[in-house]
Design a protein around this motif. Structure first.
Motif, PDB file in Angstrom:
ATOM      1  N   LEU A 126       7.019  21.431   9.429  1.00  0.00           N
ATOM      2  CA  LEU A 126       6.765  20.871   8.106  1.00  0.00           C
ATOM      3  C   LEU A 126       5.601  19.891   8.111  1.00  0.00           C
ATOM      4  N   ILE A 127       5.541  19.068   9.161  1.00  0.00           N
ATOM      5  CA  ILE A 127       4.501  18.044   9.277  1.00  0.00           C
ATOM      6  C   ILE A 127       3.911  18.135  10.674  1.00  0.00           C
ATOM      7  N   PRO A 128       2.749  18.738  10.826  1.00  0.00           N
ATOM      8  CA  PRO A 128       2.161  18.915  12.161  1.00  0.00           C
ATOM      9  C   PRO A 128       2.020  17.588  12.900  1.00  0.00           C
ATOM     10  N   PRO A 129       2.355  17.551  14.180  1.00  0.00           N
ATOM     11  CA  PRO A 129       2.192  16.324  14.973  1.00  0.00           C
ATOM     12  C   PRO A 129       0.761  15.797  14.874  1.00  0.00           C
ATOM     13  N   GLY A 130       0.637  14.479  14.755  1.00  0.00           N
ATOM     14  CA  GLY A 130      -0.673  13.860  14.586  1.00  0.00           C
ATOM     15  C   GLY A 130      -1.001  13.558  13.140  1.00  0.00           C
ATOM     16  N   GLN A 131      -0.305  14.214  12.226  1.00  0.00           N
ATOM     17  CA  GLN A 131      -0.510  13.963  10.808  1.00  0.00           C
ATOM     18  C   GLN A 131       0.392  12.812  10.365  1.00  0.00           C
ATOM     19  N   ASP A 132      -0.119  11.961   9.474  1.00  0.00           N
ATOM     20  CA  ASP A 132       0.683  10.847   8.980  1.00  0.00           C
ATOM     21  C   ASP A 132       1.932  11.356   8.271  1.00  0.00           C
ATOM     22  N   CYS A 133       3.023  10.603   8.418  1.00  0.00           N
ATOM     23  CA  CYS A 133       4.242  10.941   7.688  1.00  0.00           C
ATOM     24  C   CYS A 133       3.989  10.770   6.193  1.00  0.00           C
ATOM     25  N   PRO A 134       4.604  11.598   5.362  1.00  0.00           N
ATOM     26  CA  PRO A 134       4.379  11.498   3.917  1.00  0.00           C
ATOM     27  C   PRO A 134       4.972  10.217   3.354  1.00  0.00           C
ATOM     28  N   GLU A 135       4.444   9.812   2.208  1.00  0.00           N
ATOM     29  CA  GLU A 135       5.007   8.661   1.509  1.00  0.00           C
ATOM     30  C   GLU A 135       6.353   9.036   0.908  1.00  0.00           C
ATOM     31  N   PRO A 136       7.280   8.072   0.826  1.00  0.00           N
ATOM     32  CA  PRO A 136       7.127   6.666   1.204  1.00  0.00           C
ATOM     33  C   PRO A 136       7.498   6.367   2.660  1.00  0.00           C
ATOM     34  N   LEU A 137       7.732   7.402   3.471  1.00  0.00           N
ATOM     35  CA  LEU A 137       8.120   7.165   4.868  1.00  0.00           C
ATOM     36  C   LEU A 137       7.054   6.378   5.610  1.00  0.00           C
ATOM     37  N   HIS A 138       5.787   6.727   5.367  1.00  0.00           N
ATOM     38  CA  HIS A 138       4.696   6.055   6.068  1.00  0.00           C
ATOM     39  C   HIS A 138       4.682   4.564   5.741  1.00  0.00           C
ATOM     40  N   THR A 139       4.866   4.217   4.464  1.00  0.00           N
ATOM     41  CA  THR A 139       4.833   2.817   4.037  1.00  0.00           C
ATOM     42  C   THR A 139       5.910   1.992   4.725  1.00  0.00           C
ATOM     43  N   TYR A 140       7.094   2.588   4.908  1.00  0.00           N
ATOM     44  CA  TYR A 140       8.216   1.838   5.474  1.00  0.00           C
ATOM     45  C   TYR A 140       8.428   2.118   6.961  1.00  0.00           C
ATOM     46  N   SER A 141       7.410   2.719   7.592  1.00  0.00           N
ATOM     47  CA  SER A 141       7.420   2.957   9.048  1.00  0.00           C
ATOM     48  C   SER A 141       8.649   3.751   9.494  1.00  0.00           C
ATOM     49  N   ILE A 142       9.037   4.733   8.678  1.00  0.00           N
ATOM     50  CA  ILE A 142      10.133   5.622   9.033  1.00  0.00           C
ATOM     51  C   ILE A 142       9.541   6.862   9.703  1.00  0.00           C
ATOM     52  N   PRO A 143       9.920   7.156  10.923  1.00  0.00           N
ATOM     53  CA  PRO A 143       9.318   8.286  11.638  1.00  0.00           C
ATOM     54  C   PRO A 143       9.730   9.627  11.021  1.00  0.00           C
ATOM     55  N   CYS A 144       8.883  10.620  11.249  1.00  0.00           N
ATOM     56  CA  CYS A 144       9.189  11.962  10.755  1.00  0.00           C
ATOM     57  C   CYS A 144       9.113  12.991  11.878  1.00  0.00           C
ATOM     58  N   HIS A 145       9.137  12.520  13.113  1.00  0.00           N
ATOM     59  CA  HIS A 145       9.151  13.407  14.277  1.00  0.00           C
ATOM     60  C   HIS A 145      10.105  12.841  15.325  1.00  0.00           C
ATOM     61  N   CYS A 146      10.683  13.727  16.095  1.00  0.00           N
ATOM     62  CA  CYS A 146      11.510  13.311  17.215  1.00  0.00           C
ATOM     63  C   CYS A 146      10.619  12.768  18.329  1.00  0.00           C
TER      64      CYS A 146
END
Length: 201
Positions: A126-146
């Motif tokens: 869904l989100i290739p490694p190296g790409q920023d996590c989508p908002e609002p996850l990025h704003t709140y520093s919530i990871p989107c990868h294991c």
């Protein structure tokens, strides 16, 4: 689809939360399991044992019912006492209310009451490694990868827009019950039960 991604990424529990399976009534009633349906509105609960290391602490979704297309407000907070790493499995069981009964919806093309062997791989797709996590996850520093490190994760109330999409008729309106079980190498790590209603305009 944005809301589904938010649910997956915020704590991995609600994989496919807004998706149920079945291409026609015959699918819904194949190998049916009936249970009386109680009054439905949005609700959630941890359904695992006391020793489960991953738990949800708070969760909210509004409006109730969820309207598609339309605005959605969502927030969530959870914690894990262990690092969540690959292979991170999720077992999803979905029921739809039919004539006052909960009817188990089968797994069709990996959508519905399905077993997902490794959500970590799904997230990488869904989100290739190296790409920023989508908002609002990025704003709140919530990871989107294991791996998801042990600790607390909080998503403050955020606004999303659910766009108009081509949905099959059996998904357009109804009451749903979703149970997601999180695991790793056969060990249960957490369990979340959610009931919600969906209405399409």
């Amino acid at each position: 689809m944005i809301s589904m991604k938010m649910a997956i990424l915020s704590h991995v529990y609600l994989l496919c939360i807004f998706i149920v399976a079945g291409t026609a009534d015959e699918l819904i009633f194949r190998n049916v399991h009936f249970n009386f349906a109680k009054a439905v509105g949005f609700s959630w609960s941890n359904c695992g044992g006391d020793k489960d290391p991953a738990v949800m602490k708070t969760m909210s979704l509004s409006p109730d019912p969820i309207v598609i297309p339309g605005d959605l407000k969502a927030s969530a907070a959870g914690s894990t006492a262990v690092t969540l790493s690959s292979p991170l499995s999720v077992n999803v069981t979905l029921h739809k209310e039919v004539a006052g009964f909960w009817v188990k919806v089968p797994c069709v093309e990996q959508i519905g009451s399905c077993d997902y062997e490794d959500v970590c791989q799904l997230l990488d797709t869904l989100i290739p490694p190296g790409q920023d996590c989508p908002e609002p996850l990025h704003t709140y520093s919530i990871p989107c990868h294991c791996p998801f490190k042990s600790g607390d994760y909080t998503l403050p109330e955020a606004n999303f827009y659910l766009p108009q999409v081509d949905l099959p008729y059996w998904l357009t309106n109804g009451n749903y019950e979703i149970v997601g079980v999180l695991g790793n190498n056969g060990q249960q790590l957490g369990c979340l039960k959610v009931t919600l209603s969906i209405h399409t305009a």
